[in-house]
Design a protein around this motif. Structure first.
Motif, PDB file in Angstrom:
ATOM      1  N   LEU A 112       0.852  -1.114  -0.058  1.00 21.65           N
ATOM      2  CA  LEU A 112       0.053   0.194   0.123  1.00 21.65           C
ATOM      3  C   LEU A 112       0.717   1.283  -0.042  1.00 21.65           C
ATOM      4  O   LEU A 112       0.501   2.249  -0.537  1.00 21.65           O
ATOM      5  CB  LEU A 112      -1.010  -0.018   1.109  1.00 21.65           C
ATOM      6  CG  LEU A 112      -2.152  -0.927   1.245  1.00 21.65           C
ATOM      7  CD1 LEU A 112      -2.798  -1.031   2.675  1.00 21.65           C
ATOM      8  CD2 LEU A 112      -3.005  -0.975   0.037  1.00 21.65           C
ATOM      9  N   ASN A 113       2.213   1.119   0.456  1.00 21.18           N
ATOM     10  CA  ASN A 113       3.109   2.183   0.760  1.00 21.18           C
ATOM     11  C   ASN A 113       3.560   2.384  -0.732  1.00 21.18           C
ATOM     12  O   ASN A 113       4.513   3.502  -0.996  1.00 21.18           O
ATOM     13  CB  ASN A 113       3.832   2.300   1.766  1.00 21.18           C
ATOM     14  CG  ASN A 113       3.208   2.802   3.009  1.00 21.18           C
ATOM     15  OD1 ASN A 113       2.429   3.678   2.896  1.00 21.18           O
ATOM     16  ND2 ASN A 113       3.757   1.911   4.333  1.00 21.18           N
ATOM     17  N   GLU A 114       3.960   1.520  -1.664  1.00 23.00           N
ATOM     18  CA  GLU A 114       4.538   1.357  -3.070  1.00 23.00           C
ATOM     19  C   GLU A 114       3.914   2.533  -3.814  1.00 23.00           C
ATOM     20  O   GLU A 114       2.664   2.737  -4.083  1.00 23.00           O
ATOM     21  CB  GLU A 114       4.195   0.250  -3.567  1.00 23.00           C
ATOM     22  CG  GLU A 114       5.172  -0.962  -3.377  1.00 23.00           C
ATOM     23  CD  GLU A 114       6.640  -0.710  -3.734  1.00 23.00           C
ATOM     24  OE1 GLU A 114       7.161  -0.259  -4.704  1.00 23.00           O
ATOM     25  OE2 GLU A 114       7.438  -1.042  -2.539  1.00 23.00           O
ATOM     26  N   THR A 115       4.964   3.218  -4.324  1.00 24.80           N
ATOM     27  CA  THR A 115       4.594   4.084  -5.335  1.00 24.80           C
ATOM     28  C   THR A 115       4.481   3.635  -6.742  1.00 24.80           C
ATOM     29  O   THR A 115       3.908   4.343  -7.614  1.00 24.80           O
ATOM     30  CB  THR A 115       5.608   5.659  -5.097  1.00 24.80           C
ATOM     31  OG1 THR A 115       6.672   4.840  -5.358  1.00 24.80           O
ATOM     32  CG2 THR A 115       5.583   6.197  -3.818  1.00 24.80           C
ATOM     33  N   SER A 116       4.933   2.430  -6.828  1.00 28.67           N
ATOM     34  CA  SER A 116       4.940   1.768  -8.227  1.00 28.67           C
ATOM     35  C   SER A 116       3.677   1.372  -8.450  1.00 28.67           C
ATOM     36  O   SER A 116       2.927   0.963  -7.529  1.00 28.67           O
ATOM     37  CB  SER A 116       6.025   0.669  -8.246  1.00 28.67           C
ATOM     38  OG  SER A 116       5.992   0.050  -9.356  1.00 28.67           O
ATOM     39  N   GLN A 117       3.398   1.447  -9.735  1.00 29.68           N
ATOM     40  CA  GLN A 117       1.945   0.957 -10.064  1.00 29.68           C
ATOM     41  C   GLN A 117       2.109  -0.383 -10.645  1.00 29.68           C
ATOM     42  O   GLN A 117       1.029  -1.103 -11.135  1.00 29.68           O
ATOM     43  CB  GLN A 117       1.615   1.835 -11.271  1.00 29.68           C
ATOM     44  CG  GLN A 117       1.156   3.173 -11.020  1.00 29.68           C
ATOM     45  CD  GLN A 117       0.198   3.397 -10.073  1.00 29.68           C
ATOM     46  OE1 GLN A 117      -0.943   2.473  -9.951  1.00 29.68           O
ATOM     47  NE2 GLN A 117       0.246   4.374  -8.974  1.00 29.68           N
ATOM     48  N   GLU A 118       3.144  -1.379 -10.543  1.00 30.76           N
ATOM     49  CA  GLU A 118       3.431  -2.486 -11.088  1.00 30.76           C
ATOM     50  C   GLU A 118       3.120  -3.481  -9.997  1.00 30.76           C
ATOM     51  O   GLU A 118       3.679  -4.823  -9.810  1.00 30.76           O
ATOM     52  CB  GLU A 118       4.742  -2.435 -11.420  1.00 30.76           C
ATOM     53  CG  GLU A 118       5.051  -1.431 -12.511  1.00 30.76           C
ATOM     54  CD  GLU A 118       6.315  -2.031 -13.265  1.00 30.76           C
ATOM     55  OE1 GLU A 118       6.868  -3.131 -13.289  1.00 30.76           O
ATOM     56  OE2 GLU A 118       6.867  -0.904 -14.171  1.00 30.76           O
ATOM     57  N   ILE A 119       2.147  -3.464  -9.270  1.00 31.45           N
ATOM     58  CA  ILE A 119       1.581  -4.588  -8.185  1.00 31.45           C
ATOM     59  C   ILE A 119       0.634  -5.143  -8.854  1.00 31.45           C
ATOM     60  O   ILE A 119      -0.429  -4.607  -9.087  1.00 31.45           O
ATOM     61  CB  ILE A 119       1.106  -3.848  -6.827  1.00 31.45           C
ATOM     62  CG1 ILE A 119       2.247  -3.086  -6.243  1.00 31.45           C
ATOM     63  CG2 ILE A 119       0.631  -4.999  -5.997  1.00 31.45           C
ATOM     64  CD1 ILE A 119       1.940  -2.112  -5.084  1.00 31.45           C
ATOM     65  N   THR A 120       0.624  -6.698  -8.875  1.00 31.48           N
ATOM     66  CA  THR A 120      -0.218  -7.470  -9.745  1.00 31.48           C
ATOM     67  C   THR A 120      -1.524  -7.707  -8.676  1.00 31.48           C
ATOM     68  O   THR A 120      -1.228  -7.753  -7.393  1.00 31.48           O
ATOM     69  CB  THR A 120       0.587  -8.599 -10.006  1.00 31.48           C
ATOM     70  OG1 THR A 120       0.756  -9.326  -8.937  1.00 31.48           O
ATOM     71  CG2 THR A 120       1.567  -8.420 -10.968  1.00 31.48           C
ATOM     72  N   ASN A 121      -2.568  -8.106  -9.150  1.00 29.50           N
ATOM     73  CA  ASN A 121      -3.811  -8.550  -8.349  1.00 29.50           C
ATOM     74  C   ASN A 121      -3.349  -9.548  -7.455  1.00 29.50           C
ATOM     75  O   ASN A 121      -3.740  -9.646  -6.310  1.00 29.50           O
ATOM     76  CB  ASN A 121      -4.807  -8.728  -9.121  1.00 29.50           C
ATOM     77  CG  ASN A 121      -5.607  -7.608  -9.762  1.00 29.50           C
ATOM     78  OD1 ASN A 121      -5.329  -6.369  -9.214  1.00 29.50           O
ATOM     79  ND2 ASN A 121      -6.064  -7.437 -10.855  1.00 29.50           N
ATOM     80  N   GLU A 122      -2.561 -10.636  -7.953  1.00 24.95           N
ATOM     81  CA  GLU A 122      -2.205 -11.859  -7.377  1.00 24.95           C
ATOM     82  C   GLU A 122      -1.352 -11.367  -6.079  1.00 24.95           C
ATOM     83  O   GLU A 122      -1.377 -12.021  -4.924  1.00 24.95           O
ATOM     84  CB  GLU A 122      -1.680 -12.720  -8.266  1.00 24.95           C
ATOM     85  CG  GLU A 122      -1.095 -14.126  -7.648  1.00 24.95           C
ATOM     86  CD  GLU A 122      -0.301 -15.129  -8.538  1.00 24.95           C
ATOM     87  OE1 GLU A 122       0.085 -16.012  -8.074  1.00 24.95           O
ATOM     88  OE2 GLU A 122      -0.299 -14.785  -9.691  1.00 24.95           O
ATOM     89  N   GLU A 123      -0.559 -10.588  -6.337  1.00 24.70           N
ATOM     90  CA  GLU A 123       0.448  -9.968  -5.235  1.00 24.70           C
ATOM     91  C   GLU A 123      -0.384  -9.465  -4.143  1.00 24.70           C
ATOM     92  O   GLU A 123      -0.221  -9.853  -2.796  1.00 24.70           O
ATOM     93  CB  GLU A 123       1.426  -9.240  -5.853  1.00 24.70           C
ATOM     94  CG  GLU A 123       2.597  -8.949  -5.011  1.00 24.70           C
ATOM     95  CD  GLU A 123       3.806  -8.039  -5.643  1.00 24.70           C
ATOM     96  OE1 GLU A 123       4.774  -7.886  -5.264  1.00 24.70           O
ATOM     97  OE2 GLU A 123       3.269  -7.570  -6.910  1.00 24.70           O
TER      98      GLU A 123
END
Length: 75
Positions: free
Chosen positions: A13-24
């Protein structure tokens, strides 16, 4: 509560990257729920409620952190 703040879901949730997958995110949420159940002895609903309310407050505070100090005008 500090144990919950150390879970992977808060890191995502703190990640600024938009590359977090739904599965993750789903896996991190599953780990979070498991941690809540572990902390509450599986059956104590009042403890679960308090944990989730405190977690909600923490998540709400995450929404405002990136906006602080941006220098934009308020509406």
């Amino acid at each position: 509560m500090n144990d919950l703040l150390q879970t992977r879901i808060f890191g995502l949730l703190n990640e600024t990257s938009q590359e977090i997958t739904n599965e993750e995110m789903q896996n991190a949420y599953g780990e979070f729920i498991h941690q809540v159940r572990t902390m509450s002895n599986e059956n104590d609903y009042s403890t679960i409620y308090r944990i989730l309310v405190a977690t909600r407050i923490e998540i709400a505070s995450l929404e405002t952190v990136p906006l602080y100090g941006q220098g934009g005008k308020c509406a």
